[in-house]
Motif scaffolding. Structure first.
Motif, short mmCIF file in Angstrom:
data_model
loop_
_atom_site.label_atom_id
_atom_site.label_comp_id
_atom_site.label_asym_id
_atom_site.label_seq_id
_atom_site.Cartn_x
_atom_site.Cartn_y
_atom_site.Cartn_z
N SER A 116 52.53 32.61 44.41
CA SER A 116 53.71 33.48 44.46
C SER A 116 54.56 33.30 43.20
O SER A 116 55.12 34.27 42.67
CB SER A 116 54.55 33.17 45.71
N LEU A 117 54.64 32.07 42.69
CA LEU A 117 55.37 31.83 41.45
C LEU A 117 54.68 32.53 40.29
O LEU A 117 55.33 33.13 39.43
CB LEU A 117 55.49 30.32 41.18
N LEU A 120 55.41 36.20 40.39
CA LEU A 120 56.78 36.48 39.94
C LEU A 120 56.86 36.49 38.43
O LEU A 120 57.46 37.39 37.83
CB LEU A 120 57.74 35.44 40.52
N VAL A 121 56.24 35.49 37.79
CA VAL A 121 56.28 35.40 36.33
C VAL A 121 55.60 36.60 35.69
O VAL A 121 56.09 37.16 34.71
CB VAL A 121 55.63 34.07 35.87
N GLY A 131 60.01 32.07 33.02
CA GLY A 131 59.72 32.64 34.33
C GLY A 131 59.67 31.58 35.41
O GLY A 131 60.14 31.79 36.54
N ALA A 132 59.08 30.43 35.07
CA ALA A 132 59.04 29.31 36.02
C ALA A 132 60.45 28.82 36.33
O ALA A 132 60.76 28.47 37.48
CB ALA A 132 58.19 28.18 35.47
N GLY A 135 61.87 31.25 38.76
CA GLY A 135 61.25 31.08 40.06
C GLY A 135 61.76 29.85 40.79
O GLY A 135 62.05 29.90 41.99
N GLN A 139 63.95 29.43 44.36
CA GLN A 139 63.57 28.53 45.44
C GLN A 139 64.71 27.59 45.83
O GLN A 139 64.89 27.27 47.00
CB GLN A 139 62.33 27.72 45.05
#
Length: 201
Positions: A116-117, A120-121, A131-132, A135, A139
């Motif tokens: 899912s991460l 998203l990125v 991006g991480a 993410g 969370q």
């Protein structure tokens, strides 16, 4: 850099093809002469005929992640190895390991599914590390702060004036250094973090 799996800007000779192309620019307006700041021996001994392709000169993390997102279950390694300038298998493997350690894919090989991460990125279309950051911020329940910080980290340069004794006279240089230091210290609020100081501007 293959050993560190990072992109680096290092001084290097251009290729002979690039030298010829740059020389051709002088003929766009009128006839002229080309004066090169290197010897003929350097040209013949150190210059490669052509530059290596981008796929051979940079980590493949982003490429692999995007291919994994587009191709679903199809193997990415086979596609990369069929390129005109195929990258080394070791580079591909290190990119898989890097993606797995960043939690973008479930396994460090072609069998790994995008997480899912990772999705998203890919959807954000920004640098993988930024991006991480976004993410992880989502969370932990701080999406606005993480997005702001990612934006700050993507700035090409800091907003403070750059001072150099090579370009400024002594008085101007001293004034710029003191003003910049005072401003950074004020907006930093004791955090010793330039990104946090920028967020307080």
């Amino acid at each position: 850099n293959k050993s560190s799996h990072r992109q680096q800007l290092i001084p290097t000779w251009i290729s002979r093809a690039s030298a010829t192309q740059r020389a051709g620019r002088t003929g766009r307006v009128r006839c002229g002469n080309v004066y090169r700041l290197y010897s003929r021996d350097a040209y013949n001994e150190y210059f490669a005929s052509f530059e290596a392709g981008e796929i051979l000169r940079s980590p493949l993390d982003s490429v692999i992640l995007n291919l994994r997102d587009m191709l679903n279950d199809e193997p990415v390694t086979e596609i990369l190895l069929e390129c005109l300038e195929a990258p080394d298998l070791s580079t591909i493997e290190r990119s898989f390991q890097s993606l797995h350690s960043s939690h973008f894919i479930s396994r460090p090989d072609d069998e790994g599914e995008i997480t899912s991460l990772g999705k998203l990125v890919v959807a954000l279309g920004i640098d993988l590390k930024l991006g991480a950051l976004v993410g992880l911020g989502i969370q932990f329940g701080i999406p606005a702060e993480s997005i702001e910080l990612a934006g700050i980290l993507s700035f090409p340069k800091a907003p403070w004036a750059i001072s150099s004794p090579m370009y400024h006279d002594t008085a101007t240089f001293n004034d710029l250094v003191s003003t910049t230091f005072t401003s950074r210290a004020y907006f930093d609020a004791g955090l010793y973090s330039e990104p946090m100081a920028i967020s307080n501007l």
